[in-house]
Each structure stands twice: as C-alpha cells, then as structure tokens.
Write a protein that holds these residues in place. Structure first.
Motif: not given
Ligand SMILES: Cc1cc2nc3c(=O)[nH]c(=O)nc-3n(C[C@H](O)[C@H](O)[C@H](O)COP(=O)(O)O)c2cc1C
Length: 383
Positions: A80, A109, A158, A310, A314, A333
C-alpha cells in the motif's frame, strides 16, 4: 530515456526522476533521518548467495502461490502506498489495473487518491485494504464496512506510523498535498510542464477515502507529516488490532512487525499474516532491514502465520532469498511507484513484467520448478 530502455528498477527510478517534479520524486524516493535503514533494506540481501542445482528439467516453472487465502500468479505483492495520483494522473487506477493484469495481489492505502468503492469496481483480482487507525475510531469501522461492501479480500493494519517519520527531503522540498506552487517550488514544477498539464486537466487530487477528515483539518494544503501527527491515534494498542480483526472477520495482516515479540503477539491476536516492514525506511531510522530479521521471526512463528517480507526488494533474486529463508511472499513499494511516475499503467506493467521474467529466469537457473522447493539449502550466508 524511455520505458523501453528501462531494464531494472534503477532505470525506472531514473526515468521517474525526469518525469515528475522533484518534491514528488523525493517524496517517493526518500526515507527518515539519515536514510540508513532505507539504504540497508536493499543491501541486506547482499549477505546471502543463491545455490543453484543443474540438470533439473525446468521446462515448466510455476510461480503461482497462495497469499491471504487467494491464488495469485506471483509471490510479489504491490504494497500500500498513499497518494498515487500525485505521481501520475491515473493514480491507483493504473497500479491496480496493472496488478490485475499480472494476477498479483494489490494493496490500497487509507491515504489513496482513488476510493475503496472505485477500486472495488475497477478490479476483480485479489485486493487488500490498509488501515491506519485515526483518532476518530468510528472512521476505522466505517472503512472496514466499506471494504466488505467493495469485496476487498484482505485487510492490513499498519502499526509503524504512530507518528510521522522525520523525512527531511520533504521538509526541504516543501512537499504538501495537494501540491502547492510556491515561489520556491515553482521552478521544479515549471520544469515538468507535461506533469503540470496532466495534473490540472484530470480529476482533482483528493484523499478519496477521507474527504471529510481532510475538510475538518481546516487547511487547504497540509503536509503528510502534519496529517499523520494530527489525525492518527498515538493510543493504539494490541486490543485495537484484535477489535479490527474481529470487525473484519476475514484474512488480516499486521504490517510493520519488526520484532519476534510483535510477531508472537500478532499470532496471539489471530492475525493471518505479518508484513515484516519498516515502512521502506520512512519511519524509524536504524530499524533493521526486514530481510535481516526474517530468520528469527520465521524461527519463532513460521508455520503459524503467513510471513511477508516488505522493503528493499529491487530484484527477483531478493524474493528468492526471502522465500528460501521462510517468507511466504514479498512486497514492493517504490519499484512500482517509479514505474507509475515513469509511464502510468504501462510503466507499472513494465516493472511487474521485469520482476516476473527475472523470477522465472532465476528459478530456471537455480533448477527449480515450484516456489515450494525454495528452502534454506538454496541460500548460503556469505563469509
Ligand atoms: C511513497 C510511499 C507511500 C507509502 N504510503 C504508505 C501508506 O499509505 N501505508 C502504508 O502502510 N505504507 C506506505 N508505504 C510503505 C509501503 O507500503 C512499503 O512498506 C514500502 O514501500 C516497502 O519498501 P520499498 O519501497 O523499498 O519496496 C509507502 C511507501 C512509499 C514509498
């Protein structure tokens, strides 16, 4: 540079940087404090090698698996992420459609820019809704009921965002939602006229699930940090998780588990899955990389609950390593957000396609036909 020249996540990242205004790029790309955790989430995977076996007849490689009760074509979930409409005017419509096309689990999200109902109508493939518990507890239960009506297949809570992480890139760039064209940010927007044109000529940005909350904040533009710190409940405890699990009554993941203790609590409260996650290094800097902590969590709760690794993924080789050490799935993400920013739905599809091809190729190179053949004998810790 074009999508067709992007061969890996790093290429999609470079293209995204060229396509969207810098406050938005840095909002995706950045992490908390000195970004130690952000960097380490990916480099942690370097600590292990993959052990291949030859002559194994890999004519038929099956990448399908089951996640939170749903059959999916890949062990890679789209995590999300909030406010996708800022990165491309199609926002979560693009990311969810790409996930559906590839048969992958999609997560929406609480802070999404497309609503629960619209995503429910837009895709029929497995979809998980991510909840943040607001001070207004009634809102949480309202969101859960909306997810039931929209036929979401799982929920995740979360737990790592009790306050906003200190994201200094956002402080420097003045990142707010919706974007504000200030004298200091004007240049970064002026340099991306195509983004500005699309932003202004498509449906207006909103936090589609929370329009009433944002209205009640009394501000037209609000930083993500301000929103989290004013609206999220610092009182959150395990009883709240238990109540949310009960109210939902279906597959439920707890996202942001980073210790053996919390993994055991998640089992005790009846969660179906945990997402080992530090929010992609955006919250507590110096929290460990999910991949580093995976083995101890698998030792403690493996087999009792599904485990999703998570953060920092990459390459598909990262997924293979996590699955070999006992994860049931991984989530990504930033990789798909870079694709979204680089080229909308086509960009997300290009990213998912690369992951898929790489996963299949690496399975063949390892002499494996099924994901269930991955176990600790397929990896070796580097000396
Ligand atoms: C731009 C952005 C917005 C995110 N928004 C949320 C969110 O709204 N809720 C949430 O639980 N995690 C959020 N995350 C975290 C992602 O769910 C995830 O845990 C994370 O991106 C994983 O790491 P990675 O970007 O290295 O794959 C966000 C991450 C990014 C990069």
């Amino acid at each position: 540079m074009q999508l067709k020249n992007c061969h890996n996540v790093s290429d999609f990242r470079k293209l995204a940087k060229r396509k969207i205004p810098s406050p938005l790029f840095h909002y995706i790309d950045g992490g908390a404090d000195d970004e130690h955790t952000l960097a380490h989430n990916s480099t942690a995977f370097d600590g292990y090698d993959l052990i291949p076996n030859g002559l194994a007849d890999v004519t038929n490689v099956d990448l399908t698996t089951s996640i939170l009760g749903q059959k999916v074509s890949s062990p890679i979930i789209l995590a999300p992420t909030g406010m996708s409409r800022l990165f491309h005017h199609d926002g979560e419509n693009a990311t969810s459609k790409a996930a559906e096309k590839f048969g992958q689990y999609f997560s929406l999200s609480t802070l999404s820019s497309v609503s629960i109902e619209d995503i429910g109508a837009h895709i029929s493939s497995p979809k998980m809704f991510q909840i943040y518990i607001h001070k207004d507890r009634g809102l949480t239960y309202e969101l859960i009921e909306r997810c039931k009506a929209a036929k979401f297949t799982a929920l995740c809570l979360t737990i790592d965002t009790i306050v906003a992480g200190n994201r200094e890139r956002d402080l420097r760039t003045g990142m707010v939602m919706p974007p504000r064209f200030t004298p200091s940010s004007l240049l970064s927007f002026a340099m991306r006229p195509k983004w500005v044109m699309n932003y202004l000529t498509h449906s207006a940005f909103s936090l589609a699930n929370l329009e009433s909350q944002i209205g009640s904040s009394g501000k037209e533009n609000i930083s993500v940090i301000e929103y989290i710190n004013s609206q999220f409940d610092t009182n959150l405890c395990w009883e709240d998780a238990e109540k949310a699990i009960e109210a939902w009554g279906g597959p439920f993941a707890i996202k942001g588990v980073m210790s053996v203790e919390d993994a055991k609590r998640a089992v005790d409260v009846g969660a179906s899955a945990i997402m080992i996650s530090n929010h992609g290094g955006r919250q507590l800097d110096f929290s460990p990389a999910p991949f580093d902590i995976l083995p101890e969590i698998v030792d403690a709760v493996g087999g009792k609950i599904e485990i999703i690794c998570d953060g920092g993924v990459r390459r598909s080789s990262h997924v293979l390593k996590a699955l070999a050490l006992g994860a049931n799935a991984c989530s990504i993400g930033r990789p798909y957000l870079y694709g979204l920013a680089a080229g909308g739905q086509a960009g997300v599809e290009a990213v998912l396609g690369k992951f898929h091809d790489e996963l299949k190729r690496n399975m063949m190179l390892m002499g494996l036909n099924r994901l269930s053949q991955l176990n600790a004998t397929k990896v070796r810790k580097r000396c």
